[in-house]
Scaffold this active site. Structure first.
Site, short mmCIF file in Angstrom:
data_model
loop_
_atom_site.label_atom_id
_atom_site.label_comp_id
_atom_site.label_asym_id
_atom_site.label_seq_id
_atom_site.Cartn_x
_atom_site.Cartn_y
_atom_site.Cartn_z
CG MET A 192 -11.44 2.96 2.21
SD MET A 192 -9.90 2.97 3.14
CE MET A 192 -8.73 3.06 1.80
CG MET A 209 -11.43 -3.08 5.06
SD MET A 209 -9.85 -2.65 4.32
CE MET A 209 -9.06 -1.74 5.66
CG ASP A 244 -5.17 2.21 0.97
OD1 ASP A 244 -6.13 1.42 0.88
OD2 ASP A 244 -4.04 1.87 1.38
CG ASP A 297 -6.17 -3.07 3.15
OD1 ASP A 297 -5.10 -2.80 3.72
OD2 ASP A 297 -6.83 -2.24 2.50
CG HIS A 300 -9.24 -0.11 -0.44
ND1 HIS A 300 -8.66 -0.32 0.79
CD2 HIS A 300 -10.58 -0.14 -0.21
CE1 HIS A 300 -9.59 -0.47 1.71
NE2 HIS A 300 -10.77 -0.35 1.14
CG HIS A 317 -3.88 -1.68 -1.55
ND1 HIS A 317 -4.96 -2.46 -1.91
CD2 HIS A 317 -4.30 -0.94 -0.49
CE1 HIS A 317 -5.99 -2.20 -1.11
NE2 HIS A 317 -5.61 -1.27 -0.24
CG MET A 357 -8.53 6.90 2.68
SD MET A 357 -7.51 6.98 4.16
CE MET A 357 -6.73 5.38 4.12
CB SER A 399 -0.89 0.03 1.24
OG SER A 399 -1.47 1.32 1.36
C1 DX5 Z 1 -6.40 1.36 5.66
C2 DX5 Z 1 -5.89 1.00 4.29
C3 DX5 Z 1 -4.77 0.03 4.26
C4 DX5 Z 1 -3.52 0.47 4.97
C5 DX5 Z 1 -2.74 -0.75 5.36
O1 DX5 Z 1 -7.60 2.02 5.53
O2 DX5 Z 1 -6.94 0.45 3.51
O3 DX5 Z 1 -4.48 -0.35 2.92
O4 DX5 Z 1 -2.71 1.29 4.18
O5 DX5 Z 1 -1.65 -0.37 6.12
P1 DX5 Z 1 -0.92 -1.37 7.13
O6 DX5 Z 1 -0.47 -2.56 6.30
O7 DX5 Z 1 0.21 -0.57 7.65
O8 DX5 Z 1 -1.91 -1.79 8.17
ZN ZN Z 2 -6.50 -0.49 1.49
#
Ligand code: DX5
Ligand code: ZN
Length: 220
Positions: free
Chosen positions: A68, A137, A35, A175, A66, A33, A37, A8
């Protein structure tokens, strides 16, 4: 067990992104990956399509995006055009799950559905034959470097059992909170795509981190 590692970028050094991507390639990684948000679905803001479009110019890695965000259907076109290969979204974020899956496919991307820790895994299993990926998750979405929630293991195992029973080859991604010690647990439970933020990028030595994660997984 052979698994796909999807580091990620949330945990990377954004000031040196080209170098970080280069290191991922050197380490033999194939997926990354991303993320996204929106500050509404989760209490955090990360980056959007323009950033992904820029990164796309620097790498041919498989973009595992991903989302969110609230009502993800509104943004599929822009993420597909920015270079996403796979777009996953939360079933908690919309009532239009099937429509959103169809939209993702209509832009030529693979589709994934995601469930947060408090959501029953059955809520994504019902779409297992319509998507290419299920994402469970293992921390509350929104932030990296959190602790793996133990309740996730049973959800992963249930999803693996469902996919096997139904003869589906849908990817099962996990994840959040995956590190050298929790990796074995999630692989044993049946995950085959592993997101790693902190575990992949901590200390800046990506090649060594990825190698260590691969070795730890081999024994399972
Ligand atoms: C959290 C993200 C994850 C996050 C994972 O909302 O979706 O992808 O970056 O990070 P680690 O592996 O550090 O938990
Ligand atoms: Zn993620």
């Amino acid at each position: 067990m052979e698994y796909i590692l999807s580091p990620s970028l949330l945990a990377c050094d954004f000031s040196d992104i080209e170098q970080e991507l280069q290191q991922l390639k050197e380490a033999g990684v194939e997926w990354v990956h991303l993320d996204v948000m929106d500050g509404h679905f989760v209490e955090n803001i990360s980056f959007g399509a323009p950033v992904i479009r820029s990164i796309r110019k620097k790498t041919d890695l498989f973009f595992d995006v991903h989302l969110m965000v609230v009502e993800p259907g509104r943004f599929i076109k822009q993420f597909a055009e920015a270079g996403a290969n796979l777009i996953s979204f939360h079933v908690e974020a919309t009532d239009q799950v099937t429509e959103t899956i169809d939209k993702i496919h209509s832009f030529g991307c693979k589709a994934g559905v995601v469930c947060s820790p408090d959501t029953d895994v059955e809520e994504i299993l019902r779409y297992a034959d319509q998507v290419e990926l299920l994402l469970i998750m293992c921390v509350q979405p929104g932030f990296g470097a959190q602790t793996y929630l133990e309740q996730s293991t049973a959800k992963i195992a249930r999803a693996r059992q469902y996919l096997t029973a139904n003869g589906l080859s849908t990817y099962l991604e996990v994840d959040g909170g995956v590190n050298m010690s929790t990796l074995k647990t999630v692989l044993k439970a049946g995950a085959d795509v592993i997101v790693a933020g902190n575990a992949a990028f901590s200390g800046g030595n990506i090649v060594a981190n990825v190698e260590a994660l691969r070795k730890a997984g081999e024994k399972e």
